[in-house]
Design a protein around this motif. Structure first.
Motif, mmCIF file in Angstrom:
data_model
loop_
_atom_site.group_PDB
_atom_site.id
_atom_site.type_symbol
_atom_site.label_atom_id
_atom_site.label_comp_id
_atom_site.label_asym_id
_atom_site.label_seq_id
_atom_site.Cartn_x
_atom_site.Cartn_y
_atom_site.Cartn_z
ATOM 1 N N GLU A 1 0.796 -1.239 0.000
ATOM 2 C CA GLU A 1 0.000 0.000 0.000
ATOM 3 C C GLU A 1 0.817 1.273 0.000
ATOM 4 N N MET A 2 2.078 1.205 0.424
ATOM 5 C CA MET A 2 2.848 2.450 0.579
ATOM 6 C C MET A 2 3.305 2.998 -0.782
ATOM 7 N N PRO A 3 3.652 4.306 -0.830
ATOM 8 C CA PRO A 3 4.196 4.856 -2.069
ATOM 9 C C PRO A 3 5.435 4.073 -2.500
ATOM 10 N N GLN A 4 5.691 4.022 -3.805
ATOM 11 C CA GLN A 4 6.726 3.112 -4.303
ATOM 12 C C GLN A 4 8.120 3.748 -4.404
ATOM 13 N N GLU A 5 8.293 4.920 -3.801
ATOM 14 C CA GLU A 5 9.577 5.634 -3.954
ATOM 15 C C GLU A 5 10.768 4.791 -3.498
ATOM 16 N N ALA A 6 10.609 4.114 -2.351
ATOM 17 C CA ALA A 6 11.743 3.339 -1.819
ATOM 18 C C ALA A 6 12.148 2.253 -2.822
ATOM 19 N N THR A 7 11.140 1.608 -3.385
ATOM 20 C CA THR A 7 11.403 0.554 -4.371
ATOM 21 C C THR A 7 12.087 1.126 -5.613
ATOM 22 N N PHE A 8 11.598 2.265 -6.076
ATOM 23 C CA PHE A 8 12.193 2.874 -7.271
ATOM 24 C C PHE A 8 13.638 3.291 -6.986
ATOM 25 N N GLY A 9 13.878 3.775 -5.767
ATOM 26 C CA GLY A 9 15.241 4.177 -5.393
ATOM 27 C C GLY A 9 16.193 2.983 -5.441
ATOM 28 N N MET A 10 15.732 1.846 -4.943
ATOM 29 C CA MET A 10 16.579 0.639 -4.964
ATOM 30 C C MET A 10 16.806 0.187 -6.407
ATOM 31 N N ARG A 11 15.735 0.251 -7.190
ATOM 32 C CA ARG A 11 15.876 -0.133 -8.610
ATOM 33 C C ARG A 11 16.933 0.744 -9.299
ATOM 34 N N ASP A 12 16.899 2.042 -9.028
ATOM 35 C CA ASP A 12 17.866 2.932 -9.678
ATOM 36 C C ASP A 12 19.289 2.614 -9.229
ATOM 37 N N ALA A 13 19.421 2.270 -7.947
ATOM 38 C CA ALA A 13 20.759 1.898 -7.455
ATOM 39 C C ALA A 13 21.236 0.608 -8.141
ATOM 40 N N PHE A 14 20.322 -0.337 -8.326
ATOM 41 C CA PHE A 14 20.699 -1.584 -9.024
ATOM 42 C C PHE A 14 21.133 -1.279 -10.462
ATOM 43 N N LYS A 15 20.469 -0.342 -11.085
ATOM 44 C CA LYS A 15 20.823 -0.018 -12.469
ATOM 45 C C LYS A 15 22.240 0.567 -12.533
ATOM 46 N N ARG A 16 22.552 1.449 -11.575
ATOM 47 C CA ARG A 16 23.918 2.018 -11.547
ATOM 48 C C ARG A 16 24.947 0.901 -11.366
ATOM 49 N N ARG A 17 24.610 -0.034 -10.477
ATOM 50 C CA ARG A 17 25.550 -1.140 -10.228
ATOM 51 C C ARG A 17 25.688 -2.035 -11.464
ATOM 52 N N ARG A 18 24.571 -2.265 -12.133
ATOM 53 C CA ARG A 18 24.654 -3.070 -13.361
ATOM 54 C C ARG A 18 25.601 -2.408 -14.355
#
Ligand code: PMP
Ligand code: GLU
Length: 396
Positions: free
Chosen positions: A282-299
């Motif tokens: 139910e919560m806003p998805q910002e935290a998830t998007f932030g982690m996704r962006d960090a994974f992309k940088r690492r990739r």
């Protein structure tokens, strides 16, 4: 008394085995960088932790409905509508002890001894073993590196027999990071619908870790929805691997069967986890998007570092958090008396000499590959690649 044939035939999960080896080496005081286990290194987002703490204080500590308490299943159904455009009622949702149990429930509920299950390779380790547990037969359909590790309807069609009951695959894919597009999924659905006894388990646990845009669900096509079991969970997108929360959405008769199966195995997952999951839904998805962006940088970092490693043939993962290079360049080389015949040998060599662990491709269907999880810091990734490059130079 001996162990059952069932457990004797079962292989240990290779991802878990490599994670165990990493922990053992670390316990011996060796400075290991573990790129073996696929689990986010981020902490669980605060609002989720708060919801769990509140659940404890509120004494939400009793058995719940086997498939999860109603409000949670409704929250999952709302999430599936919001993010995936899918219409499910709460009684079509089964919450389990991780997506792994959702897959186990489905396989055990749908597969009879001798039934065939199509598994595109590379595949996630547990699919094969769960089919084995159900006494089914896995039929591996190899996807090529050139096709970005995605299978085509023609390949699947060639593998279908009158005994085929289920197709299991993941998008985004563990271990390749490949993401199926809407049209690729539709083409597969159009094939499967022609076989009335054939179902699809669509493992979408990496939904949130997608670098190319919107996630596409197999169940979005109305003509196939009654034959699709969608599996997802909170482990990856919300950094909650240890909480053990997964869910499936399925036709009612399959959901009911999974509820019955789970009622004999584990009952519901932990009640506190369920409250935490509801918050995640139910919560806003910002935290998830932030982690996704960090994974992309690492990739991007890992791919650029790996390009400098001789003999690693790469694809560009579009999701999940793994890189899966082909490494057969090193086969036939050796270090002293240690020959490298396959990726498993190379993996062991790198654990010993570079003190970096990863998982050999044998776990995913092809021992010409290594799977590196980049769910770790950029510093560690950089140091790991430096060490690997140095160690590989020792092979002659
Ligand atoms: N499917 C895939 C493809 C995975 O990589 C994992 C990783 N754990 C799972 C399912 C199971 O996830 P969990 O049980 O942690 O929800
Ligand atoms: N899915 C993760 C992996 O592939 C976790 C380990 C497991 O559950 O097998 O590494």
């Amino acid at each position: 008394m001996t162990l059952s044939d069932r457990i004797n035939a079962l292989s240990e999960s290779q991802t878990i085995a490599m994670a165990r080896k990493s922990r053992e080496l670390i316990a011996q005081g060796i400075d290991i960088i573990s790129l073996s286990l696929g689990e986010p290194d981020f902490p669980t987002p605060e609002p989720i932790k708060e919801a769990a703490k509140k659940a404890i204080d509120d004494n939400f500590s009793y058995y719940t409905h086997v498939s999860g308490y109603l409000e949670l299943r409704q929250a999952v159904a709302n999430k599936l509508k919001r993010d995936n455009g899918l219409d499910y009622t709460a009684d079509q949702i089964v919450v389990s002890t991780g997506a792994k149990q959702c897959i186990a429930n489905t396989v055990l509920c749908l597969i009879n001894p001798g039934d065939e299950v199509l598994i595109p390779a590379p595949f996630w380790v547990s699919y094969l073993e769960l089919v084995k547990l159900a006494e089914g037969k896995s039929v591996i359909v190899p996807a090529t590196h050139e096709a970005n590790f995605k299978v085509t309807p023609a390949q699947l069609k060639a593998a279908i027999t009158p005994k085929t009951r289920l197709l299991i695959f993941s998008t985004p894919c563990n271990p390749t990071g490949s993401v199926y597009s809407r049209s690729e999924l539709k083409a597969i659905a159009e094939l499967i619908i022609q076989y009335p006894e054939l179902y699809i388990l669509s493992d979408e646990i990496y939904e949130d870790i997608n670098f190319i845009g919107k996630h596409e669900s197999m169940a979005q096509f109305d003509f196939i929805k009654e034959r699709v079991i969608t599996v997802n969970g909170v482990s990856k997108g919300f950094a909650m691997t240890g909480w053990r929360g997964g869910y499936l959405a399925a036709p009612l008769w399959i959901a009911k069967a999974c509820d019955k199966m789970q009622g004999q195995f584990t009952s519901a997952t932990c009640s506190i986890t369920q409250k935490a999951m509801q918050k995640a839904m139910e919560m806003p998805q910002e935290a998830t998007f932030g982690m996704r962006d960090a994974f992309k940088r690492r990739r991007d970092l890992l791919l650029s570092l790996m390009k400098d490693i001789p003999g690693f043939t790469l694809n560009k993962p579009e999701g999940a958090f793994y890189v899966y290079p082909e490494v057969s360049y090193y086969f036939g080389k050796s270090y002293g008396n240690t020959p490298i015949g396959n990726a498993t040998d190379l993996c062991m060599f790198l654990a010993d000499k570079a003190h970096v662990t990863m998982v050999p491709g044998a776990a995913f269907g092809d021992d010409h590959y290594l799977r590196f999880s980049y769910a770790t810091s950029e510093e560690k990734l950089t140091e790991a690649m430096r060490r690997i490059k140095e160690a590989l130079a020792l092979l002659k």
